[in-house]
Design an enzyme around this catalytic site. Structure first.
Site, PDB file in Angstrom:
ATOM      1  N   LYS B 357       0.842  -1.188   0.000  1.00  0.00           N
ATOM      2  CA  LYS B 357       0.000   0.000   0.000  1.00  0.00           C
ATOM      3  C   LYS B 357       0.879   1.241   0.000  1.00  0.00           C
ATOM      4  O   LYS B 357       1.820   1.343   0.774  1.00  0.00           O
ATOM      5  CB  LYS B 357      -0.875  -0.011   1.260  1.00  0.00           C
ATOM      6  N   GLU B 443     -19.065  -6.643  10.945  1.00  0.00           N
ATOM      7  CA  GLU B 443     -20.012  -5.940  11.798  1.00  0.00           C
ATOM      8  C   GLU B 443     -20.989  -6.907  12.441  1.00  0.00           C
ATOM      9  O   GLU B 443     -21.379  -6.731  13.592  1.00  0.00           O
ATOM     10  CB  GLU B 443     -20.787  -4.893  10.987  1.00  0.00           C
ATOM     11  N   ARG B 471     -25.028  -3.567   8.067  1.00  0.00           N
ATOM     12  CA  ARG B 471     -24.586  -4.939   7.841  1.00  0.00           C
ATOM     13  C   ARG B 471     -24.964  -5.860   8.985  1.00  0.00           C
ATOM     14  O   ARG B 471     -25.194  -7.037   8.798  1.00  0.00           O
ATOM     15  CB  ARG B 471     -23.060  -4.961   7.737  1.00  0.00           C
TER      16      ARG B 471
END
Lengths: 156, 713
Positions: B357, B443, B471
């Site tokens: 990244k 979640e 979610r």
């Protein structure tokens, strides 16, 4: 394993010489660096040249081949007694890998460089061996060729 | 300039005022060029000579960097005749273009930089829009957007009427699926693959998913189904060891959360065992044609015997594993993708790609958060231009409030779903590392995990964004509310959220929380109220509770001493301004807009009442009765959808007989459509919830349409 490291001067050692040229008190301190790298090598992973049982790094391709064939005859799973089959297979794999790396001049050069710790980038370099995914791709093609044909379900 | 369909002789081309000399490009290009014998680093001293790869030179421009090759690519079809070397140059130019664009607009940088080579390789090998490329989450799709005809609009990204910060179907035919929440691409990709099979198509479907998104259950649901259906599709696992945002605490990087990450790491290093398997395959292959069936069986058997390598996880699910592959090597990527594309009836294939990244921009590589989301910054120094505000964000205030509560009460624990930075839980983690739980992008699990903690007598605070809590809604209903377990939900990013757009806006939380029988639902109107509500939630120990707060900074009221709030009386609102004729009953930070609206109305000679309801459930019945009986008009204001606060007030008033008289009730809610990304003020105007809109509504209900028009202009 004892520290009888192969102090045969190779091209790769000479490249390192350029970097550590400044003599301290008139004494060149090259050996420190190469020592460390080779020490690490031994502790972590078998030296590929030793896996192939060749004496020096300067062997020609022909001699490498000969050594490989001789060892392969010893270590092939079919040639082993059945009690030691798994160990033999492991060693055979190692041998195979060693030969793969050393027979290709490009990868052999890279490996020689890595032995003397030329990769001083400080970050962990993960080596993505091309052979790994090439073999996987071959297997994928094989598998796909033998798979049953896709059932053509179409909207009617 | 779109020059498509033929290769460019680069050494002869000059574009506008730049003369490009690609000395590192290949022997054939060095002929006749004076720079060929000079060392690389001396070139920059020559005037008028510009080089293409900025990342090698380490210079970053505040002016647009030269991108000669990228300038010729408007759509992926223009890339088809490039050589691998040219693709590498294209990747470098694309990277510098991304850095330049994001430095001017802000946005998601690190993730986009990590997939530059992957994007180039994908668009080179595949042909969108016929082939489908799905980007999970979508925050790494900036290079994809640049290559698919939106380069000229990149300066508008995440702004009003500009490009979206995530993939969006209505924006371009090359964006085949809208993303924003994570872990949806394998499911959608499988759907597209099966749809293609049913229609008899031959295109490819490629779903890119990150290792962070892999921690979500939906990814496994999709892989399980993909293995079963055996449809031809390609899943690219973009592994950069970043699971949470950021994958670091405030004090430095931490290993990614979850057991899956260590399994994936083992995959990268576990070569000997896999080699053994491959060699076993080689050996069985030698057996020969008629024995192939048997060989295949032996292979399967051997595969089962050799455990320990994580690739069997994907293979057991039915995906063929290829990798690990260097995600920054265009050679490798193109070779593999070409092979897989050309093979028919592969079934689902998973290519494990390792990327970094922030790659290619040293400041991003070194930063703990890898420059995941940045404000405008200076490319040369990496310094972000963060405007200094007099107050801090609601997120920070929440974290400080929770820390103060947790100091006093040892039972308080915090749970978040891979959003330590965004929810402020990194601050809590620094203070109480053993009481802060990051569960990864899960979640559903977070909610039930909190329910389990509550069963044991602890006091769990779930810090999950309002839109992400969607979610885990069934878990909220079934595992928490039905059993009346005292789990506290701190819903950040409530209401409209600005640049992130409708995927991230918390429009529905009042509706879906207030309809639950046992839930206490409240919303602070400013940061001091937030401190008190955290204390209130901590004190409510017999039922679940929740509170919502928006993105943005506080308004500047004095904070309670020691950051320790005082629990409020449940079901009691407060009157902010006493007035007559019209009452504005606000919920949450909409109260601030109501106060401003009252000021606008006062200028035209009308003193109206403003009240802060504080609680949507249980409602302050006495306050509503009082307001209904002493005013002609009651306007409820909230930054939420229909079915929320206003609906509850109306329902109560109807049952109480308050609507049987002369009272007029009007609701102000978010409109029945999605509000696109943009500046918060623009979004509020689009939604019709600005103070001017509220004031205009007041005048309109009273019949003073002239004043209504005046206050709107």
């Amino acid at each position: 394993m004892s520290l009888t490291i192969n102090f045969v001067l190779q091209k790769s050692d000479l490249t390192l010489n350029k970097l550590a040229r400044a003599p301290i008190n008139g004494v060149k301190t090259i050996s420190v660096i190469s020592c460390k790298a080779k020490e690490l090598q031994i502790h972590n992973k078998k030296n590929l040249y030793q896996v192939l049982s060749v004496e020096s790094h300067n062997v020609s391709l022909h001699e490498l081949k000969k050594a490989y064939r001789a060892k392969a005859l010893q270590l092939h799973p079919d040639a082993c007694p059945s009690s030691k089959k798994e160990e033999c297979t492991k060693q055979f794999v190692e041998l195979h890998e060693a030969y793969e790396v050393l027979s290709d001049p490009q990868s052999r050069r890279m490996y020689d460089l890595s032995l003397v710790g030329d990769h001083a980038s400080g970050e962990q370099k993960v080596h993505f061996a091309r052979t790994v995914w090439e073999t996987q791709l071959d297997a994928l093609k094989q598998r796909s060729a033998t798979r049953p044909k896709r059932r053509n379900i179409c909207f009617v | 300039m779109a020059l498509c369909g033929f290769a460019f002789p680069i050494n002869h081309r000059s574009i506008s005022s730049h003369t490009i000399q690609h000395c590192f490009f290949g022997k054939d290009l060095q002929q006749g060029q004076s720079c060929s014998h000079k060392p690389f680093n001396q070139l920059s001293k020559r005037s008028g000579v510009v080089q293409a790869t900025l990342s090698e030179r380490g210079e970053y421009h505040s002016q647009r960097p030269p991108t000669p090759l990228l300038d010729t690519i408007n759509y992926p079809i223009h890339m088809k005749n490039l050589s691998i070397k040219e693709l590498k140059q294209l990747a470098d130019e694309l990277r510098s273009d991304v850095i330049f664009n994001v430095s001017k607009t802000g946005g998601h940088l690190g993730s986009s930089l990590g997939v530059v080579e992957l994007t180039v390789a994908l668009h080179y090998v595949f042909n969108t829009p016929q082939d489908k490329i799905l980007w999970d989450v979508g925050h790494q799709s900036y290079p994809h957007k640049i290559l698919t005809g939106r380069r000229d609009r990149m300066h508008t990204i995440r702004q009003t009427n500009g490009l979206a910060g995530f993939t969006k179907r209505s924006e371009s035919e090359h964006d085949c699926f809208g993303t924003g929440h994570s872990s949806t691409t394998i499911s959608a990709g499988l759907g597209m693959a099966v749809g293609r099979d049913l229609k008899g198509g031959t295109n490819d479907v490629v779903a890119i998913i990150g290792d962070g998104a892999m921690t979500a259950g939906q990814a496994y649901e999709a892989m399980n189904n993909a293995g079963y259906l055996d449809s031809d599709m390609i899943v690219i696992l973009n592994d950069n060891k970043q699971v949470s945002l950021p994958t670091a605490t405030l004090d430095g990087p931490i290993p990614p959360v979850g057991a899956l990450s260590s399994a994936l790491s083992r995959l990268q290093s576990n070569r000997p065992l896999r080699e053994l398997r491959e060699v076993a395959k080689e050996v069985t292959k030698q057996i020969g044609g008629p024995m192939h069936e048997l060989a295949a069986k032996v292979d399967e058997y051997a595969r089962g015997m050799i455990s320990g390598s994580g690739s069997t996880l994907f293979e057991e699910l039915g995906l063929y594993y290829i990798g690990p592959v260097d995600g920054h090597s265009i050679d490798d990527l193109v070779a593999i993708l070409k092979e897989v594309k050309s093979t028919k009836t592969t079934g689902p294939v998973l290519i494990h790609v390792i990327t970094e990244k922030g790659r290619g921009y040293p400041y991003a590589e070194k930063a703990a958060d890898k420059y995941h989301g940045v404000a405008k910054f200076d490319p040369a120094t990496g310094k972000q231009f963060k405007s200094s505000a007099p107050t801090q964000s609601y997120t920070t205030y929440f974290a400080e409030a929770l820390i103060a509560e947790a100091e006093a009460d040892k039972q308080i624990v915090a749970i978040h779903a891979a959003m330590g930075g965004g929810t402020g839980m990194n601050l809590f983690h620094r203070r109480f590392p053993s009481r802060c739980f990051d569960v990864g992008i899960a979640e559903q699990h977070a909610v039930t995990f909190a329910a389990g903690l509550a069963c044991e007598g602890l006091k769990p605070f779930c810090a999950i964004y309002s839109s992400f809590l969607q979610r885990g809604y069934d878990q909220v209903v079934h595992d928490v509310d039905l059993q009346k377990l005292p789990v506290r939900f701190a819903m950040d990013r409530a209401g409209l959220v600005g640049a992130d757009g409708p995927t991230h806006s918390g429009s529905f939380d009042v509706t879906y929380m207030a309809c639950l029988p046992n839930m206490v639902v409240m919303a602070p109107s400013d940061e001091a109220e937030l401190f008190h509500m955290v204390a209130t939630a901590a004190a409510i120990d017999d039922r679940p509770s929740c509170f919502r707060y928006p993105r943005g900074n506080g308004i500047g009221v004095p904070l309670p001493p020691g950051n320790k709030g005082v629990p409020l009386e449940i079901g009691k609102g407060r009157i902010m301004i006493e007035g007559e004729r019209v009452a504005l009953l606000g919920y949450g930070t909409a109260v601030q807009s109501c106060l401003t609206a009252a000021g606008l109305v006062k200028e035209r000679g009308l003193n109206i009442t403003v009240a802060d309801a504080r609680f949507c459930k249980p409602l302050d019945h006495n306050l509503i009765r009082a307001l209904a009986k002493s005013h002609e008009v009651l306007i409820t204001v909230e930054e939420g959808s229909i079915g929320g606060f206003g609906s509850h007030v109306a329902h109560f008033m109807a049952l109480d007989g308050l609507l049987d008289g002369k009272l007029k009730w009007r609701p102000l809610v978010l409109p029945d459509r999605y509000i696109d990304h943009g500046a918060p003020d623009d979004q509020l105007a689009e939604a019709g919830l600005t103070p001017s809109h509220i004031a205009a509504t007041v005048f309109n209900v009273l019949g003073q349409t002239r004043e209504a028009l005046e206050v709107m202009s």
